[in-house]
Design a protein around this motif. Sequence first.
Motif, PDB file in Angstrom:
ATOM      1  N   GLY A 151      45.887  27.601  49.136  1.00 10.88           N
ATOM      2  CA  GLY A 151      46.263  27.291  47.770  1.00 10.88           C
ATOM      3  C   GLY A 151      45.234  26.410  47.099  1.00 10.88           C
ATOM      4  N   ASP A 152      45.612  25.847  45.967  1.00 12.64           N
ATOM      5  CA  ASP A 152      44.691  25.001  45.214  1.00 12.64           C
ATOM      6  C   ASP A 152      44.360  23.740  45.983  1.00 12.64           C
ATOM      7  OD1 ASP A 152      43.144  23.885  43.267  1.00 12.64           O
ATOM      8  OD2 ASP A 152      44.830  23.181  42.059  1.00 12.64           O
ATOM      9  N   ARG A 153      45.374  23.092  46.551  1.00 12.60           N
ATOM     10  CA  ARG A 153      45.149  21.836  47.258  1.00 12.60           C
ATOM     11  C   ARG A 153      45.863  21.821  48.605  1.00 12.60           C
ATOM     12  NH1 ARG A 153      45.947  17.519  42.240  1.00 12.60           N
ATOM     13  NH2 ARG A 153      44.536  18.582  40.787  1.00 12.60           N
ATOM     14  N   PHE A 154      46.004  22.955  49.203  1.00  7.69           N
ATOM     15  CA  PHE A 154      46.621  23.002  50.524  1.00  7.69           C
ATOM     16  C   PHE A 154      46.134  24.227  51.269  1.00  7.69           C
ATOM     17  CE2 PHE A 154      49.423  25.740  48.053  1.00  7.69           C
ATOM     18  CZ  PHE A 154      49.705  26.778  48.935  1.00  7.69           C
ATOM     19  N   VAL A 155      46.248  24.155  52.577  1.00 11.21           N
ATOM     20  CA  VAL A 155      46.009  25.286  53.464  1.00 11.21           C
ATOM     21  C   VAL A 155      47.010  25.166  54.605  1.00 11.21           C
ATOM     22  CG1 VAL A 155      44.169  24.019  54.661  1.00 11.21           C
ATOM     23  CG2 VAL A 155      44.356  26.492  54.931  1.00 11.21           C
ATOM     24  N   VAL A 156      47.733  26.247  54.846  1.00 15.41           N
ATOM     25  CA  VAL A 156      48.747  26.302  55.894  1.00 15.41           C
ATOM     26  C   VAL A 156      48.337  27.398  56.877  1.00 15.41           C
ATOM     27  CG1 VAL A 156      51.178  26.666  56.459  1.00 15.41           C
ATOM     28  CG2 VAL A 156      50.554  25.514  54.326  1.00 15.41           C
ATOM     29  N   THR A 157      48.153  27.019  58.118  1.00 13.08           N
ATOM     30  CA  THR A 157      47.799  27.982  59.163  1.00 13.08           C
ATOM     31  C   THR A 157      49.017  28.201  60.056  1.00 13.08           C
ATOM     32  OG1 THR A 157      46.933  26.184  60.539  1.00 13.08           O
ATOM     33  CG2 THR A 157      45.372  27.364  59.153  1.00 13.08           C
ATOM     34  N   VAL A 158      49.383  29.452  60.225  1.00 12.16           N
ATOM     35  CA  VAL A 158      50.527  29.835  61.052  1.00 12.16           C
ATOM     36  C   VAL A 158      50.000  30.727  62.169  1.00 12.16           C
ATOM     37  CG1 VAL A 158      52.798  30.908  61.121  1.00 12.16           C
ATOM     38  CG2 VAL A 158      52.040  29.737  59.044  1.00 12.16           C
ATOM     39  N   ARG A 159      50.156  30.268  63.394  1.00 10.84           N
ATOM     40  CA  ARG A 159      49.606  30.984  64.548  1.00 10.84           C
ATOM     41  C   ARG A 159      50.743  31.531  65.397  1.00 10.84           C
ATOM     42  NH1 ARG A 159      47.866  29.254  69.717  1.00 10.84           N
ATOM     43  NH2 ARG A 159      48.412  27.118  69.153  1.00 10.84           N
ATOM     44  N   HIS A 160      50.568  32.791  65.838  1.00 11.33           N
ATOM     45  CA  HIS A 160      51.512  33.440  66.739  1.00 11.33           C
ATOM     46  C   HIS A 160      50.775  33.826  68.009  1.00 11.33           C
ATOM     47  CE1 HIS A 160      54.755  33.805  63.760  1.00 11.33           C
ATOM     48  NE2 HIS A 160      53.819  34.131  62.891  1.00 11.33           N
ATOM     49  N   GLY A 161      51.380  33.536  69.164  1.00 13.71           N
ATOM     50  CA  GLY A 161      50.757  33.879  70.424  1.00 13.71           C
ATOM     51  C   GLY A 161      50.028  32.696  71.033  1.00 13.71           C
ATOM     52  N   ALA A 162      49.647  32.870  72.298  1.00 15.38           N
ATOM     53  CA  ALA A 162      48.994  31.783  73.026  1.00 15.38           C
ATOM     54  C   ALA A 162      47.544  31.555  72.614  1.00 15.38           C
ATOM     55  CB  ALA A 162      49.078  32.051  74.535  1.00 15.38           C
ATOM     56  N   PRO A 163      46.717  32.608  72.447  1.00 13.23           N
ATOM     57  CA  PRO A 163      45.302  32.349  72.137  1.00 13.23           C
ATOM     58  C   PRO A 163      45.110  31.915  70.693  1.00 13.23           C
ATOM     59  CG  PRO A 163      45.709  34.696  72.145  1.00 13.23           C
ATOM     60  CD  PRO A 163      46.989  34.040  72.601  1.00 13.23           C
ATOM     61  N   GLY A 164      43.950  31.302  70.442  1.00 19.32           N
ATOM     62  CA  GLY A 164      43.593  30.940  69.074  1.00 19.32           C
ATOM     63  C   GLY A 164      43.992  29.550  68.657  1.00 19.32           C
ATOM     64  N   ALA A 165      44.084  28.592  69.583  1.00 18.41           N
ATOM     65  CA  ALA A 165      44.432  27.218  69.213  1.00 18.41           C
ATOM     66  C   ALA A 165      43.371  26.636  68.285  1.00 18.41           C
ATOM     67  CB  ALA A 165      44.575  26.362  70.462  1.00 18.41           C
ATOM     68  N   LEU A 166      43.828  25.884  67.280  1.00 16.96           N
ATOM     69  CA  LEU A 166      42.933  25.373  66.235  1.00 16.96           C
ATOM     70  C   LEU A 166      42.662  23.881  66.353  1.00 16.96           C
ATOM     71  CD1 LEU A 166      44.380  27.318  63.161  1.00 16.96           C
ATOM     72  CD2 LEU A 166      42.502  27.964  64.669  1.00 16.96           C
TER      73      LEU A 166
END
Length: 368
Positions: A151-166
Amino acid sequence: MDPRPPTTRWRTTLPTLLRRALRRPTPTTPPATHPTNPDAVVDCAVYVDGQRQTGRPHYTDAHHHSRRNRRAFVWLGLHDPTPAVMTAVGHTFGLDDHHIAQALTAGHRPTLQRHDDTTLLVLRTAAYVEHTELTDTSEVVDTGDIMIFIGDRFVVTVRHGAPGALTTVRHHLQQRRALLAEGPWSVAYAVCARMVDQYLDVANHVETDLERLEETVFARDRTADIAHIYQLKREIVELKRAVLPAQAPLRTLAGPTDGPPPALRRWFTDVDGDLARAVDRVNAYDDLLNSILQSRLAQLAVEQNNDMRKIAAWAAIAATQTAVAGIYGMNFTHMPELHWRYGYAGALLLMATAALTLHRLFRRSGWL
């Protein structure tokens, strides 16, 4: 009945009621609670000019803080959120019901969508599963997906599954303050770069598995079962489903678009170039595995042909013995050597000589 007039009774009871009300304890209102899930909310932080602010606020407080400062934005990371958590997060950041429904389901194809002022970027995650040997049930590649709401002043990351930790992505990005100061799209770039690096890492490990499989297929003592090849083929197909569809959204972000700022487009161009290398390698591995599979099928056909030739050779040897025994077992009256003293031994010698001769001829021709 009370003999006092009504006005007198009201004057008497009103002060009493007031005193009772003042003595009555005022019920305390419980503080407002937010539907949070400690397992779903991985991290939440507010960044101002590329610098993370101290503490870990609730995402509602972080969102309000970012709205008051033009140079601030909030990054909220979620992992397998529940419907209650995702609904609360969506209402806080202004996500529509379609976005919320998408975030609650896994298995999405990589894509880039824009709804009003929010951009949705979907990528597939990939990780290599360590294994001692390749079997017909070995899991080689583990995949998931990650959804990035920008968005303009936000970022939401939604992860599904085990791989890809941020967690590592956030840590490395916080050390690059100038890049992080570009706003929410810097997070999208860092996540894309991390996913592409994982694709290349998985491709390196898969290449090792392919080399081992190739050695076993073309070795003298072939131990590779065709089911093993099919299993690795399925795992590479799963990797292709994660890597190949990511080309379209990354190519769009690298070109002229309303999404990332111009300063970040060259970074997306670099990521798109790395993704092209990953795509080339995965396609090459798929073609190589097809060649290995065809070679193994050809080997099986040759082995079956050799078996059939051996069976035919032994059948010919057995047929010779059967013919001789059948002729001399007819017991006709007028047959040569029927009453000969050495006829039985001569018949056995004839059968043995014919068998040895045929066996030698078949061995010389390669049938035995």
